[in-house]
Design a protein around this motif. Sequence first.
Motif, PDB file in Angstrom:
ATOM      1  N   UNK A  27       8.525  -2.854  -7.124  1.00 43.03           N
ATOM      2  CA  UNK A  27       7.980  -3.973  -6.349  1.00 43.03           C
ATOM      3  C   UNK A  27       8.440  -5.333  -6.893  1.00 43.03           C
ATOM      4  N   UNK A  28       9.684  -5.369  -7.344  1.00 42.11           N
ATOM      5  CA  UNK A  28      10.279  -6.590  -7.893  1.00 42.11           C
ATOM      6  C   UNK A  28      11.607  -6.834  -7.188  1.00 42.11           C
ATOM      7  N   UNK A  29      11.731  -7.981  -6.494  1.00 43.70           N
ATOM      8  CA  UNK A  29      12.967  -8.290  -5.765  1.00 43.70           C
ATOM      9  C   UNK A  29      13.547  -9.634  -6.233  1.00 43.70           C
ATOM     10  N   UNK A  30      13.399  -9.923  -7.510  1.00 44.48           N
ATOM     11  CA  UNK A  30      13.864 -11.191  -8.069  1.00 44.48           C
ATOM     12  C   UNK A  30      15.391 -11.283  -8.057  1.00 44.48           C
ATOM     13  N   UNK A  31      15.885 -12.526  -8.054  1.00 42.32           N
ATOM     14  CA  UNK A  31      17.325 -12.764  -8.165  1.00 42.32           C
ATOM     15  C   UNK A  31      17.570 -13.779  -9.290  1.00 42.32           C
ATOM     16  N   UNK A  32      18.778 -13.791  -9.808  1.00 43.42           N
ATOM     17  CA  UNK A  32      19.151 -14.737 -10.858  1.00 43.42           C
ATOM     18  C   UNK A  32      20.301 -15.612 -10.370  1.00 43.42           C
ATOM     19  N   UNK A  60       0.822  -1.213   0.000  1.00 45.39           N
ATOM     20  CA  UNK A  60       0.000   0.000   0.000  1.00 45.39           C
ATOM     21  C   UNK A  60       0.859   1.266   0.000  1.00 45.39           C
ATOM     22  N   UNK A  61       2.174   1.110   0.115  1.00 48.29           N
ATOM     23  CA  UNK A  61       3.049   2.269   0.254  1.00 48.29           C
ATOM     24  C   UNK A  61       4.188   2.237  -0.767  1.00 48.29           C
ATOM     25  N   UNK A  62       4.637   3.426  -1.138  1.00 51.56           N
ATOM     26  CA  UNK A  62       5.773   3.552  -2.044  1.00 51.56           C
ATOM     27  C   UNK A  62       7.034   3.047  -1.341  1.00 51.56           C
ATOM     28  N   UNK A  63       7.919   2.416  -2.096  1.00 50.26           N
ATOM     29  CA  UNK A  63       9.153   1.877  -1.521  1.00 50.26           C
ATOM     30  C   UNK A  63      10.153   2.995  -1.241  1.00 50.26           C
ATOM     31  N   UNK A  64      10.607   3.060   0.005  1.00 53.00           N
ATOM     32  CA  UNK A  64      11.663   3.991   0.392  1.00 53.00           C
ATOM     33  C   UNK A  64      12.916   3.173   0.679  1.00 53.00           C
ATOM     34  N   UNK A  65      13.970   3.369  -0.074  1.00 48.47           N
ATOM     35  CA  UNK A  65      15.184   2.566   0.092  1.00 48.47           C
ATOM     36  C   UNK A  65      15.794   2.730   1.481  1.00 48.47           C
ATOM     37  N   UNK A  66      15.446   3.823   2.157  1.00 44.72           N
ATOM     38  CA  UNK A  66      15.991   4.062   3.492  1.00 44.72           C
ATOM     39  C   UNK A  66      15.394   3.098   4.513  1.00 44.72           C
ATOM     40  N   UNK A  67      14.135   2.703   4.304  1.00 44.03           N
ATOM     41  CA  UNK A  67      13.452   1.860   5.289  1.00 44.03           C
ATOM     42  C   UNK A  67      13.161   0.440   4.774  1.00 44.03           C
ATOM     43  N   UNK A  68      13.154   0.264   3.469  1.00 46.23           N
ATOM     44  CA  UNK A  68      12.834  -1.036   2.879  1.00 46.23           C
ATOM     45  C   UNK A  68      13.896  -2.085   3.231  1.00 46.23           C
ATOM     46  N   UNK A  69      13.455  -3.308   3.485  1.00 49.69           N
ATOM     47  CA  UNK A  69      14.420  -4.383   3.774  1.00 49.69           C
ATOM     48  C   UNK A  69      13.999  -5.671   3.068  1.00 49.69           C
ATOM     49  N   UNK A  70      14.988  -6.464   2.699  1.00 47.93           N
ATOM     50  CA  UNK A  70      14.771  -7.707   1.958  1.00 47.93           C
ATOM     51  C   UNK A  70      15.793  -8.750   2.390  1.00 47.93           C
ATOM     52  N   UNK A  71      15.343  -9.991   2.549  1.00 43.23           N
ATOM     53  CA  UNK A  71      16.239 -11.122   2.805  1.00 43.23           C
ATOM     54  C   UNK A  71      15.893 -12.245   1.834  1.00 43.23           C
ATOM     55  N   UNK A  72      16.899 -12.833   1.217  1.00 42.01           N
ATOM     56  CA  UNK A  72      16.737 -14.060   0.435  1.00 42.01           C
ATOM     57  C   UNK A  72      17.455 -15.178   1.176  1.00 42.01           C
ATOM     58  N   UNK A  73      16.787 -16.322   1.350  1.00 40.71           N
ATOM     59  CA  UNK A  73      17.402 -17.447   2.053  1.00 40.71           C
ATOM     60  C   UNK A  73      17.283 -18.732   1.234  1.00 40.71           C
ATOM     61  N   UNK A  74      18.128 -19.692   1.571  1.00 38.47           N
ATOM     62  CA  UNK A  74      18.126 -21.006   0.912  1.00 38.47           C
ATOM     63  C   UNK A  74      18.004 -22.102   1.964  1.00 38.47           C
ATOM     64  N   UNK A  75      17.176 -23.107   1.679  1.00 40.71           N
ATOM     65  CA  UNK A  75      17.057 -24.302   2.523  1.00 40.71           C
ATOM     66  C   UNK A  75      17.239 -25.532   1.650  1.00 40.71           C
ATOM     67  N   UNK A  76      18.080 -26.431   2.101  1.00 41.95           N
ATOM     68  CA  UNK A  76      18.292 -27.660   1.332  1.00 41.95           C
ATOM     69  C   UNK A  76      17.070 -28.566   1.413  1.00 41.95           C
ATOM     70  N   UNK A 105       8.247  -3.379   4.046  1.00 32.28           N
ATOM     71  CA  UNK A 105       8.182  -2.070   3.402  1.00 32.28           C
ATOM     72  C   UNK A 105       7.434  -1.070   4.294  1.00 32.28           C
ATOM     73  N   UNK A 106       8.101  -0.527   5.346  1.00 24.36           N
ATOM     74  CA  UNK A 106       7.455   0.446   6.223  1.00 24.36           C
ATOM     75  C   UNK A 106       6.959   1.661   5.422  1.00 24.36           C
ATOM     76  N   UNK A 107       5.833   2.288   5.864  1.00 25.01           N
ATOM     77  CA  UNK A 107       5.150   2.078   7.147  1.00 25.01           C
ATOM     78  C   UNK A 107       4.211   0.870   7.195  1.00 25.01           C
ATOM     79  N   UNK A 108       4.173   0.054   6.154  1.00 24.87           N
ATOM     80  CA  UNK A 108       3.405  -1.187   6.224  1.00 24.87           C
ATOM     81  C   UNK A 108       4.010  -2.052   7.329  1.00 24.87           C
ATOM     82  N   UNK A 109       3.183  -2.484   8.283  1.00 23.82           N
ATOM     83  CA  UNK A 109       3.692  -3.213   9.444  1.00 23.82           C
ATOM     84  C   UNK A 109       3.809  -4.711   9.203  1.00 23.82           C
ATOM     85  N   UNK A 110       3.299  -5.174   8.076  1.00 25.47           N
ATOM     86  CA  UNK A 110       3.264  -6.610   7.816  1.00 25.47           C
ATOM     87  C   UNK A 110       4.421  -7.029   6.913  1.00 25.47           C
TER      88      UNK A 110
END
Length: 215
Positions: free
Chosen positions: A108-113, A55-71, A131-136
């Motif tokens: 709104x695209x966080x894809x990896x190659x 619901x909110x525009x992405x602010x690089x100052x507050x936006x966070x992303x994690x990519x993880x791998x599980x075998x 993606x603050x201020x979105x709390x979820x």
Amino acid sequence: MLRDAWLPRPAFGLTGLSLFFSLVRPGLGMEVTVPTTLNVLNGSDARLPCTFNSCYTVSHKHFSLNWTYQECGNCSEEMFLQFRMKIINLKLERFRDRVEFSGNPSKYDVSVTLRNVQPEDEGLYSCYILNPPDRHRGHGRIRLRVLMEEPPERDSTVAVVVGASVGGFLAVVILVLMVVKCVRRKKEQKLSTDDLKTEEEGKTDGEGHAEDGAK
């Protein structure tokens, strides 16, 4: 056929579309869209798509992303890429320099190659988004399968036509639901903020009256 990444043939009509739109349950987080399963030819490059609606525009100052791998499903998660004001490639031993960020958070695209996919790359890949201020927090998970040879060609013209029609309809429905949900979420967060302010003002007034009584 492109060698970069192989998805199941478009014999996916209704079934494929329902698998592709892997969305977290409404109300519990932002909507994250990933393919449930991604089949990739051994030695090719695979784009692991992960997009989200907020619901909110992405602010690089507050936006966070994690990519993880599980075998495996019960295995521990290994983080291999982050976004904290900029992309941070953790360069795990198993991937080395084969992972690169191929998305755009502002869109709104966080894809990896993943380059030169190997059989040992099979497993579960998860993207976690905040993606603050979105709390979820949003979460999407992809099961990567490595194929040793290309599957035979199939005639899927009818499935493509049906899939395109249904896909267009679903896109409209999802867009409408997102607009409604964003309006509701912003109202809820505003009400929550207003309630907090009212409570703080009440405490301040109470303290003022107590001081007057003491005088």
